[in-house]
Motif scaffolding. Structure first.
Motif: not given
Lengths: 642, 642
Positions: B227, B246, B302-304, B296-299, B307, B311-312
């Motif tokens: 997913x 990543x 790590x972000x970019x 990142x919360x979604x997955x 990034x 707050x998030x």
């Protein structure tokens, strides 16, 4: 849509024709490229195979493979939304290829429908047990889209094949979930809007009652807590009580659109006021400059007030579409031109970026920033995709574009209101007499809009023209003669002519949270007179480049500015930055002015903006809707000050 | 852990004793409150019932109900991590209640284990088919935690009941997935570390070979796309090739920790260098000021680069724990004090915030900002929770605290290295001779650290003391007499005494991306001499309040500053703001200086900071680790400038 107690009346689909220009071009692309592409993708993605299998025919049931291993329960709705778009198109002309494709899909749906009226390929091919998991199953959601497609075909084409299927499906739901029977709501609202429309089309008020019941059942935990909490499926607070939007953005907006439909049919001001209160809060605290809504990826949700990150903006294309649908209902219900402002901002900057200029590539999310260096992305992962495993957005775009002419104008007992400006032929009835107007304009590139009276009764009526909230100075010429010598009426800055009345918006104009609050006292310019055939009015909306500062409460874009012109938000793409300067290193030079520049590479008449940089150079900004149509690595809407 | 080719050698669990002070208090809370609380929660959450049922006993199988309807496959690991913590504790003393509880859990695991060695309650109570869905099933992951617990019991207590279970479980995996057999990797790394440890404990190199194989099999799509894409489960690029971190932060960090273990055992510099390269990039581009990782919360990913939204911020407690585990391995492998700096920052500001001062409430995520006004939260949703449906973090905290003394010091052929400062009794061997040191300090409140030589051979050896990268000026007194009259050796600003050598860090010091880059040329202060019993060294690390500007590439905190003092990051909570001023409205006055203030309300010796506000007033800042221990609505680490 003919709401009962609205302040304004919509015009039927065949009463308005978009002629050419900006929207004419986009709508032609929609019909000639996007909708056929959609039909092909319905085939490739397995959506049609699902229906074939549910109908007992041969099919590959491909929908599961393309969604990464787990079948998505709502794939039927892709077909329904696509059919809705085709319905609106066939109302405007004979398109045999589209008609033939639609016939096939309608046939499949009819064949898949069970004798009891139930139709849902996911359930029919799966458990076979309807309505066991309303939180996740999207069964009412799919039925809602079926009904919406059926209403479109009924209204636009006068073809009731889908309506008969939809009525059977709705009756099946009503038989199980109607008043006095089982309590049931869907994890994903949409059916509420559809049921009200079904009552409007059929006159059968059972559907309206069922919609009202589904509104009133929310907020009591009927769906459980789930993975993301009750707000995810709009079951956290009664619809009349919730002060703020919460949870999944598309679900909240669809629900509130349905609530407005119920409210106007039942003259329920309490319900309407609750939606208006939420909308107002939404616009002030959780709306991006682009009109986009939904700040969080994890649960596709609204975030905290002023949580509006540009890079991780979720701003789903469907949420922007839903915001247009909701704002339209609120505009009809109240007449407040602030809602038309929101439609304009949302269409140009929230909806349009979701589809490529070619019409065959889509964005699901619409961030306001993309970095040059990014986290690992799979090799084939480009910025736009031809389709999605969860393909809600592409056919949603199709149906909105195919019905977009219906959002331009309204009428009421006293006259005609023009809300959106584009070249169009508008016919309305005023007091039973026909009125016909032709709009001519290069909008959104130019703020000049000419309105020609082609047909009018011999009695006085009122023409109303929206002055967008972004416009700080507007003038109007006519109708007593068109030309440089005619009287100028200043609509902005306090100069209101005696001919044209400047009607203040009923509520404070709602501007997105992601811009500094602007005081505006303009709304609709109105003139009541006995119009004559040949009369012409020219509205000139001043359209200077605007440098917009964010609301200081938005942490994520502190110290940045954005560029706007007319209804358009601009962005800088890596393709338009000086060589060797990544987008991340751009710094805005506040001591110099941006300048308009033609951008024929992006389309005829497109106006770009040259923005001044702190290093003495410049970068090119383009309308945000046009981003990611070239080979680009990075983009940003908000540019830092040095 | 006794790695083969490391630059530094760890000290065995029983060689270091934390005495009192900051860490002594926290570790007592861990043993007396947190670990017993954990046992109760293992009961309430159904984790123990799962094992009972798998063992054929009576149980309620509660684990599913508490996780919102879907059973989580990795709940056994909660018990294993808890057992690991208890093992380390029992190595330090007799705690009958803990021992009795642990006996029960060990008994359940042994009873649940199948004759073939397989043990996993989720599978045993579910499909009954092992290893059918390695991407999601967490079967190796659970086995890894079982092995780690077994190793702890073997090393700390000399009790091999768990080790026998773990060896059977590992043999079962090796029989199916060993070299030449089925290719298999787990969606969630952790077993790689554990298998290397199992080889170290048993001497059986099959486990090391299996770990190496599991490292080498990654990056070829064995697990499919899933997913969230292949990077989610670290299958997107070969471990030796990936230039950047990543995907899921915890998975990446656990994998890299296992890769270091394999690399040092196999003397595989290519593999080690790949991990170091990723770590260096991670520190420079994706690490929060707090040492937190994962944007990142979604997955949970790590972000970019850059990034780093405050707050998030996802910054899972487990990711901070994993970063400490990885940095420790890199410190051992290389001797680079930059890794000890990262451990310090991560422990105080990334790990500690994850647990309440009371020891019984936890954070799963550790944002750097919480707003006063927030999106809808369920009524019972407080900022800290006693447990989680996905309860990976709480027992992970327990086992890290229970083994924390092992991270303080190392030895090598030439001497002893002190990496972390806290009151402790440190025993090591140098050249086969015993060395014993007592550290006395009020760290982190004071930068004064006294090191007393209690036992030493009569031959020269080297004492090394880390000078943290945050320290701009350090002085050292002794060992030739302690007192004001002794020679001062300036370790910073170029003043290096001839007595103490200032050894530059081997690699550029890695500081988190969320602070401005600082040039530092300090690393370890070293002195080689023939030490005498009674020698004392006093290290004085200057610890002024630091006002930290963010890296300008971090969009999310542009125009803000943060407060640090010593190893601690500070934050402002709503409880310490002027009446009526929400945290969102605070603006930092750069023209005035912050000042230290005692905060006895948060614990003995706690130093707070009074920060100057643009309105002329002040607000109180407290160590970030202590936030959300009072009745607070809002908090922020980064404060905007006016």
């Amino acid at each position: 849509m003919i709401p009962s107690t609205s302040r304004l009346r919509p015009l039927a689909a065949d009463r308005v024709t978009i002629l050419d220009g900006f929207w004419g071009d986009r709508l032609r692309t929609n019909r000639e490229r996007t909708i056929p592409h959609g039909f092909a993708e319905l085939g490739h993605s397995g959506v049609l195979d699902n229906l074939r299998l549910a109908a007992g025919m041969e099919g590959r049931y491909r929908a599961s493979a393309d969604s990464g291993g787990s079948t998505l329960p709502f794939v039927d709705s892709d077909a329904y939304k696509w059919l809705e778009a085709v319905g609106w198109e066939l109302g405007r002309g004979a398109y045999p290829a589209l008609a033939e494709a639609a016939d096939e899909v309608i046939g499949l749906i009819g064949a898949a429908q069970q004798p009891d009226g139930y139709v849902n390929s996911f359930i029919q091919l799966g458990s076979g047990q309807p309505h066991q998991d309303l939180a996740w199953s999207h069964e009412f959601y799919c039925a809602g889209h079926l009904i919406q497609a059926a209403v479109a075909w009924h209204r636009a084409v006068g073809d009731d094949r889908l309506l008969e299927i939809a009525v059977r499906a709705a009756d099946r739901i009503d038989a199980e979930f109607g008043p006095g029977r089982r309590d049931g709501i869907d994890g994903h609202p949409v059916i509420e809007m559809a049921l009200v429309e079904l009552t409007r089309v059929t006159g059968d008020r059972r559907y309206l009652a069922l919609a009202a019941r589904m509104i009133d059942l929310r907020g009591y935990g009927l769906l459980g807590d789930g993975r993301f909490g009750r707000s995810y499926w709009q079951d956290h607070a009664p619809v009349r009580d919730a002060a703020e939007v919460a949870g999944h953005a598309v679900r909240q907006l669809y629900l509130d659109a349905g609530a407005v439909d119920v409210a106007v049919e039942l003259d329920d001001d309490t319900l309407l006021d609750a939606v208006r209160r939420r909308w107002d809060d939404l616009m002030h605290t959780r709306t991006y400059l682009t009109g986009g809504m939904g700040s969080r990826h994890r649960d596709e949700a609204f975030g905290d007030p002023y949580e509006l990150p540009p890079d991780r903006a979720y701003t789903e294309t469907c949420a922007a579409i839903a915001s247009v649908m909701l704002a339209w209902r609120l505009l009809l219900a109240t007449g407040d031109p602030g809602y038309a402002d929101a439609i304009e901002r949302g269409m140009y900057n929230g909806v349009l970026p979701g589809i490529s200029l070619s019409g065959t590539r889509f964005f699901y999310t619409n961030p306001l920033q993309r970095r040059t260096e990014r986290t690992f992305e799979p090799p084939a992962h480009g910025p736009r995709a031809p389709w999605y495993a969860c393909a809600c957005c592409p056919p949603n775009l199709m149906r909105l574009f195919s019905s977009w002419q219906q959002y331009l104008a309204t009428s009421d007992a006293s006259g005609v209101q023009l809300h959106q400006y584009t070249a169009a032929d508008v016919r309305a009835d005023v007091g039973g007499d026909p009125v016909r107007l032709i709009m001519r304009t290069d909008y959104p590139w130019s703020g000049r809009v000419a309105v020609h009276v082609v047909e009018t009764p011999d009695t006085p009526w009122t023409l109303s023209l929206r002055v967008p909230a972004w416009c700080r100075s507007a003038s109007i010429t006519g109708p007593d003669g068109v030309g440089p010598g005619s009287a100028q009426s200043g609509a902005g800055r306090g100069a209101t002519s005696s001919d044209w009345a400047d009607i203040r918006a009923r509520s404070e104009r709602s501007e997105p949270a992601s811009r500094a609050p602007q005081v505006t006292d303009r709304g609709m310019l109105q003139r009541t007179r006995t119009w004559r055939t040949g009369d012409a009015v020219v509205l000139e909306l001043d359209m200077p480049i605007r440098v917009t500062e964010p609301d200081p409460r938005i942490d994520a874009v502190r110290g940045c500015v954005a560029v706007e012109r007319g209804p358009l938000v601009y962005c800088v793409e890596s393709a338009d930055t000086p060589p060797g300067v990544p987008v991340e290193d751009l710094r805005w030079d506040a001591s110099r002015q941006p300048a308009a520049e033609p951008r024929p590479d992006l389309g005829p008449a497109v106006v770009g903006v040259t923005v001044p940089l702190a290093d003495g150079g410049t970068a090119g900004a383009i309308p945000y809707y046009a981003w990611a149509n070239r080979d680009v690595e990075a983009m940003r809407v908000w540019l830092p000050l040095p």
